[in-house]
Write a protein that holds these residues in place. Structure first.
Motif, PDB file in Angstrom:
ATOM      1  N   ARG A 200       5.479  57.047  46.410  1.00 30.40           N
ATOM      2  CA  ARG A 200       5.231  55.821  45.645  1.00 30.40           C
ATOM      3  C   ARG A 200       5.427  56.016  44.144  1.00 30.40           C
ATOM      4  NH1 ARG A 200       2.407  51.121  47.072  1.00 30.40           N
ATOM      5  NH2 ARG A 200       1.391  52.157  48.837  1.00 30.40           N
ATOM      6  N   SER A 201       4.975  57.122  43.611  1.00 31.28           N
ATOM      7  CA  SER A 201       5.042  57.317  42.162  1.00 31.28           C
ATOM      8  C   SER A 201       6.486  57.375  41.663  1.00 31.28           C
ATOM      9  CB  SER A 201       4.313  58.609  41.778  1.00 31.28           C
ATOM     10  OG  SER A 201       4.932  59.733  42.381  1.00 31.28           O
ATOM     11  N   VAL A 202       7.400  57.809  42.527  1.00 30.12           N
ATOM     12  CA  VAL A 202       8.812  57.905  42.149  1.00 30.12           C
ATOM     13  C   VAL A 202       9.580  56.653  42.544  1.00 30.12           C
ATOM     14  CG1 VAL A 202      10.958  59.186  42.511  1.00 30.12           C
ATOM     15  CG2 VAL A 202       8.790  60.422  42.293  1.00 30.12           C
ATOM     16  N   GLN A 203       9.343  56.154  43.763  1.00 32.03           N
ATOM     17  CA  GLN A 203      10.144  55.046  44.283  1.00 32.03           C
ATOM     18  C   GLN A 203       9.576  53.670  43.928  1.00 32.03           C
ATOM     19  OE1 GLN A 203      10.718  55.788  48.492  1.00 32.03           O
ATOM     20  NE2 GLN A 203      12.037  57.564  48.102  1.00 32.03           N
ATOM     21  N   GLY A 204       8.257  53.569  43.758  1.00 31.83           N
ATOM     22  CA  GLY A 204       7.659  52.329  43.267  1.00 31.83           C
ATOM     23  C   GLY A 204       7.757  51.149  44.208  1.00 31.83           C
ATOM     24  N   GLY A 205       7.781  51.396  45.521  1.00 33.03           N
ATOM     25  CA  GLY A 205       7.874  50.309  46.481  1.00 33.03           C
ATOM     26  C   GLY A 205       6.536  49.860  47.019  1.00 33.03           C
ATOM     27  N   LYS A 206       6.591  48.973  48.008  1.00 34.10           N
ATOM     28  CA  LYS A 206       5.395  48.453  48.665  1.00 34.10           C
ATOM     29  C   LYS A 206       5.562  48.546  50.175  1.00 34.10           C
ATOM     30  CE  LYS A 206       4.108  45.066  45.101  1.00 34.10           C
ATOM     31  NZ  LYS A 206       3.826  43.625  44.848  1.00 34.10           N
ATOM     32  N   LEU A 207       4.428  48.697  50.860  1.00 31.72           N
ATOM     33  CA  LEU A 207       4.413  48.751  52.318  1.00 31.72           C
ATOM     34  C   LEU A 207       3.493  47.682  52.882  1.00 31.72           C
ATOM     35  CD1 LEU A 207       5.372  51.796  51.704  1.00 31.72           C
ATOM     36  CD2 LEU A 207       4.380  52.299  53.935  1.00 31.72           C
ATOM     37  N   GLY A 208       3.934  47.086  54.005  1.00 30.59           N
ATOM     38  CA  GLY A 208       3.083  46.155  54.721  1.00 30.59           C
ATOM     39  C   GLY A 208       3.273  46.331  56.215  1.00 30.59           C
ATOM     40  N   ILE A 209       2.428  45.695  56.977  1.00 28.25           N
ATOM     41  CA  ILE A 209       2.547  45.658  58.430  1.00 28.25           C
ATOM     42  C   ILE A 209       2.779  44.215  58.833  1.00 28.25           C
ATOM     43  CG2 ILE A 209       0.051  45.426  58.774  1.00 28.25           C
ATOM     44  CD1 ILE A 209       0.398  47.121  61.339  1.00 28.25           C
ATOM     45  N   VAL A 210       3.473  44.002  59.950  1.00 24.15           N
ATOM     46  CA  VAL A 210       3.771  42.643  60.418  1.00 24.15           C
ATOM     47  C   VAL A 210       2.817  42.300  61.556  1.00 24.15           C
ATOM     48  CG1 VAL A 210       5.493  41.115  61.417  1.00 24.15           C
ATOM     49  CG2 VAL A 210       6.185  42.855  59.766  1.00 24.15           C
ATOM     50  N   ILE A 211       1.983  41.316  61.323  1.00 21.63           N
ATOM     51  CA  ILE A 211       1.006  40.885  62.325  1.00 21.63           C
ATOM     52  C   ILE A 211       1.327  39.451  62.727  1.00 21.63           C
ATOM     53  CG2 ILE A 211      -1.433  40.384  62.723  1.00 21.63           C
ATOM     54  CD1 ILE A 211      -2.100  42.732  60.918  1.00 21.63           C
ATOM     55  N   SER A 212       1.312  39.202  64.013  1.00 19.91           N
ATOM     56  CA  SER A 212       1.604  37.858  64.526  1.00 19.91           C
ATOM     57  C   SER A 212       0.301  37.131  64.829  1.00 19.91           C
ATOM     58  CB  SER A 212       2.436  37.955  65.808  1.00 19.91           C
ATOM     59  OG  SER A 212       1.723  38.677  66.802  1.00 19.91           O
ATOM     60  N   SER A 213       0.312  35.833  64.653  1.00 16.27           N
ATOM     61  CA  SER A 213      -0.868  35.050  65.017  1.00 16.27           C
ATOM     62  C   SER A 213      -0.515  33.580  65.179  1.00 16.27           C
ATOM     63  CB  SER A 213      -1.965  35.185  63.949  1.00 16.27           C
ATOM     64  OG  SER A 213      -3.132  34.474  64.341  1.00 16.27           O
ATOM     65  N   GLU A 214      -1.059  32.993  66.215  1.00 16.52           N
ATOM     66  CA  GLU A 214      -1.083  31.547  66.329  1.00 16.52           C
ATOM     67  C   GLU A 214      -2.275  31.039  65.531  1.00 16.52           C
ATOM     68  OE1 GLU A 214       0.269  31.174  70.975  1.00 16.52           O
ATOM     69  OE2 GLU A 214      -1.657  32.076  70.476  1.00 16.52           O
ATOM     70  N   TYR A 215      -2.285  29.748  65.249  1.00 19.75           N
ATOM     71  CA  TYR A 215      -3.535  29.143  64.815  1.00 19.75           C
ATOM     72  C   TYR A 215      -4.203  28.562  66.051  1.00 19.75           C
ATOM     73  CZ  TYR A 215      -7.105  26.457  62.504  1.00 19.75           C
ATOM     74  OH  TYR A 215      -8.313  25.975  62.124  1.00 19.75           O
ATOM     75  N   VAL A 216      -5.516  28.626  66.106  1.00 23.57           N
ATOM     76  CA  VAL A 216      -6.238  28.069  67.245  1.00 23.57           C
ATOM     77  C   VAL A 216      -7.398  27.231  66.737  1.00 23.57           C
ATOM     78  CG1 VAL A 216      -5.613  29.904  68.856  1.00 23.57           C
ATOM     79  CG2 VAL A 216      -7.656  30.171  67.456  1.00 23.57           C
ATOM     80  N   PHE A 217      -7.688  26.168  67.476  1.00 27.13           N
ATOM     81  CA  PHE A 217      -8.873  25.379  67.157  1.00 27.13           C
ATOM     82  C   PHE A 217      -9.543  24.916  68.452  1.00 27.13           C
ATOM     83  CE2 PHE A 217      -5.304  22.369  66.941  1.00 27.13           C
ATOM     84  CZ  PHE A 217      -5.740  21.323  67.758  1.00 27.13           C
ATOM     85  N   PRO A 218     -10.832  24.605  68.412  1.00 25.35           N
ATOM     86  CA  PRO A 218     -11.573  24.299  69.639  1.00 25.35           C
ATOM     87  C   PRO A 218     -11.174  22.958  70.249  1.00 25.35           C
ATOM     88  CG  PRO A 218     -12.973  24.000  67.722  1.00 25.35           C
ATOM     89  CD  PRO A 218     -11.697  24.615  67.224  1.00 25.35           C
ATOM     90  N   ALA A 219     -11.224  22.906  71.568  1.00 27.32           N
ATOM     91  CA  ALA A 219     -10.881  21.681  72.288  1.00 27.32           C
ATOM     92  C   ALA A 219     -11.923  20.597  72.094  1.00 27.32           C
ATOM     93  CB  ALA A 219     -10.705  21.983  73.773  1.00 27.32           C
ATOM     94  N   SER A 220     -13.131  20.965  71.729  1.00 27.90           N
ATOM     95  CA  SER A 220     -14.192  19.986  71.500  1.00 27.90           C
ATOM     96  C   SER A 220     -15.160  20.567  70.485  1.00 27.90           C
ATOM     97  CB  SER A 220     -14.930  19.673  72.806  1.00 27.90           C
ATOM     98  OG  SER A 220     -15.779  20.754  73.165  1.00 27.90           O
ATOM     99  N   ASP A 221     -16.213  19.806  70.171  1.00 29.16           N
ATOM    100  CA  ASP A 221     -17.216  20.306  69.235  1.00 29.16           C
ATOM    101  C   ASP A 221     -18.373  20.996  69.950  1.00 29.16           C
ATOM    102  OD1 ASP A 221     -18.388  18.134  70.415  1.00 29.16           O
ATOM    103  OD2 ASP A 221     -18.837  17.063  68.557  1.00 29.16           O
TER     104      ASP A 221
ATOM    105  N   GLN B  88      12.991  59.195  52.413  1.00 31.95           N
ATOM    106  CA  GLN B  88      13.874  60.164  51.771  1.00 31.95           C
ATOM    107  C   GLN B  88      15.309  59.649  51.645  1.00 31.95           C
ATOM    108  OE1 GLN B  88      13.256  63.444  54.447  1.00 31.95           O
ATOM    109  NE2 GLN B  88      11.603  64.356  53.222  1.00 31.95           N
ATOM    110  N   ASN B  89      15.762  58.917  52.648  1.00 31.59           N
ATOM    111  CA  ASN B  89      17.157  58.494  52.685  1.00 31.59           C
ATOM    112  C   ASN B  89      17.412  57.123  52.078  1.00 31.59           C
ATOM    113  OD1 ASN B  89      18.968  60.509  54.326  1.00 31.59           O
ATOM    114  ND2 ASN B  89      16.972  60.481  55.366  1.00 31.59           N
ATOM    115  N   PHE B  90      16.414  56.231  52.128  1.00 35.01           N
ATOM    116  CA  PHE B  90      16.666  54.843  51.716  1.00 35.01           C
ATOM    117  C   PHE B  90      15.679  54.321  50.666  1.00 35.01           C
ATOM    118  CE2 PHE B  90      17.460  55.082  56.455  1.00 35.01           C
ATOM    119  CZ  PHE B  90      18.817  55.330  56.350  1.00 35.01           C
ATOM    120  N   GLY B  91      14.621  55.072  50.395  1.00 33.46           N
ATOM    121  CA  GLY B  91      13.550  54.566  49.536  1.00 33.46           C
ATOM    122  C   GLY B  91      13.930  54.387  48.082  1.00 33.46           C
ATOM    123  N   ASP B  92      15.054  54.976  47.667  1.00 31.21           N
ATOM    124  CA  ASP B  92      15.507  54.754  46.295  1.00 31.21           C
ATOM    125  C   ASP B  92      16.008  53.330  46.106  1.00 31.21           C
ATOM    126  OD1 ASP B  92      17.639  55.372  48.065  1.00 31.21           O
ATOM    127  OD2 ASP B  92      18.952  55.896  46.387  1.00 31.21           O
TER     128      ASP B  92
END
Length: 525
Positions: free
Chosen positions: A237-258, A175-179
């Protein structure tokens, strides 16, 4: 033998990345660069203009020795008063976007929507207007860990009513900042927030409940994000026309061996970390990953619980959460190597998220270290993570909302320069692979209060002199290098600016401008 295999694999990956670096690629004109901060970490002004207490204000007063240097965010970088200088810094860097967070208790001092602090609203209105007047696009985070203390006393993220409280708060922001704000980030890093607050009790509110409270916190964050999304969809949304997302953190990981054990452990690690928050929102089926549901349920029963410690979603809730992000904000700092063998038995507290995952990790000692023990530079990890997200979650629109490394004080931050070049190369690699990555925010614009680590960690492109009442900001070498990357849209490994010379020139130029202004006034007289 295993360390040798890992070392050789890392060397091959580094050689492969270096080969890609020689192709002379550049970022497209549509790709944007920015910088990021968070309210409690930089604003200060903790009790002025009607602001209420946050959980970090409370922690700083009831358990000050918990922070590494017994510091707090009472003043921090003093950005509440110095935001115009912060905007000048953004312009100096040449970036076009700024990710900042709004302080929930500065808008709603008591947490609930029955009383709105107009002075807090006025502050952010002035700040957002100033950003836009200077050609900077605002990316506003609704919640970056500074929960109103009043809500914490009602249970905070462990009380499902917080879904309604957060929805009411989000509506007031729209209401206060979405414009003017057209990119909203609902909640920052649910895994880190819930794990450090309820798993390891390192962060406010410091409640030790690693195998129960951790899951409840995450569950309610997913529902709160969905509530904010649907309110925007249905009412704004129909008036302000913005987008929303969430912030997710992640490392990359890979196996120590096969080995099958290490490969399976790596899959599980992804599902119990990235998948816990990505699957409910970005997958076609929704809900938690099945391996999480099954394993936590089995472990809970074997530990004497009458039901799973991972409280499930109803079918209606699964549908309510699914698809509630227009884009993914991705925070990434480092990579880990995963293994599972007999040594993992008894390694973790029971019950806990770590014990449920049943996988251990380490980092390669040959990767460049940083001031933070949990960050080592391994740029190819970001490339592989982005490809993993593309392949697993149908290639969502991604903004890198945090990426950076800590150093000690000083302007010649060579390891940060190396880090940014390496990870931005990884972004170019991922784009070339078809990943829909459209923007990058460096963490952080300036040195800040680094939560339980206080001011012992420096993440800033700009060094802040916390001993100076003026909180003077000075660009580091990394700021000058980042500025050149933004300007040229390429990564030049030969560019080696001297931050001390640059700042001396800036100081003399400033003095000359004052002299010329005075002379001009005298001439006109």
């Amino acid at each position: 033998m295993r360390p040798l295999i890992v070392f050789l694999a890392c060397c091959l990956a580094a050689v492969s990345a270096a080969a890609r670096n020689t192709t002379g690629r550049s970022f497209s004109s549509e790709f944007f660069f920015g910088a990021a901060t968070a309210s409690y970490q930089i604003e200060g002004a903790w009790d002025v203009d009607g602001k209420g207490w946050s959980i970090w204000d409370y922690l700083a007063r009831t358990d000050p020795d918990h922070v590494a240097d017994s510091s707090n965010g009472d003043i921090a970088a003093n950005s509440y008063y110095m935001y115009r200088r912060d905007i000048e810094m953004l312009k100096e860097l040449g970036v076009t976007h700024y990710r900042f967070s709004i302080s929930w208790p500065r808008i709603l001092p008591y947490g609930r929507a029955n009383y709105v602090n107009q002075r807090g609203v006025n502050h952010y209105n002035e700040f957002i207007d100033e950003l836009i007047a200077n050609g900077i696009t605002p990316f506003a985070t609704m919640y970056h860990w500074d929960l109103p203390q009043n809500l914490q006393e009602l249970g905070g993220w462990l009380n499902e009513e917080i879904v309604d409280w957060f929805g009411d708060y989000a509506r007031i922001l729209y209401q206060n900042f979405g414009d003017r704000v057209k990119h909203w980030l609902t909640i920052n890093e649910p895994y880190v927030h819930c794990n450090l607050a309820y798993g390891y009790s390192m962060h406010a509110p410091r409640i030790h409940s690693p195998g129960i409270g951790y899951y409840e916190c995450g569950r309610h964050i997913l529902l709160a994000n969905a509530r904010a999304y649907h309110i925007y969809d249905n009412e704004f949304r129909s008036v302000q026309g913005g987008k929303l997302g969430i912030v997710i953190s992640s490392e990359y990981v890979f196996p120590a061996s096969d080995s099958e054990e290490d490969i399976e452990a790596t899959r599980d690690y992804f599902e119990f970390h990235l998948g816990q928050y990505m699957n409910p929102i970005f997958s076609e089926t929704g809900n938690y990953p099945q391996v999480m549901i099954d394993r936590v349920a089995a472990a809970s029963l074997s530990q004497g619980y009458n039901s799973s410690r991972l409280r499930g979603f109803s079918e209606e809730q699964i549908e309510y959460i699914k698809g509630t992000a227009d884009f993914l904000g991705l925070n990434h700092y480092s990579t880990r190597i995963i293994y599972r063998n007999s040594s993992v038995i008894g390694m973790f507290e029971i019950p806990s998220h770590e014990d449920d995952t049943y996988a251990a990790s380490f980092q390669n000692e040959f990767w460049p270290a940083s001031q933070a023990p949990w960050i080592r530079e391994y740029g190819p990890g970001l490339y592989h993570l982005l490809v993993h997200i593309k392949d697993t979650y149908n290639n969502p629109l991604v903004y890198i909302t945090e990426n950076g490394v800590s150093t000690t004080a000083g302007l010649n931050d060579y390891n940060r320069v190396s880090y940014y070049r390496s990870y931005l190369n990884a972004v170019l690699d991922a784009i070339a692979e078809g990943c829909d990555v459209q923007g990058y925010f460096a963490w952080s614009l300036m040195d800040n209060f680094e939560w339980a680590l206080g001011y012992t960690q420096r993440f800033g492109l700009y060094e802040v002199d916390f001993g100076d009442p003026e909180r003077t900001r000075t660009p580091r070498k990394s700021a000058l290098v980042y500025k050149e990357i933004v300007r040229s849209r390429t990564i030049d490994y030969d560019y080696d600016p001297d931050p001390y010379a640059s700042n001396a020139y800036a100081s003399s130029a400033w003095l000359l401008s004052i002299v010329f202004a005075i002379v001009n006034v005298l001439i006109q007289l």
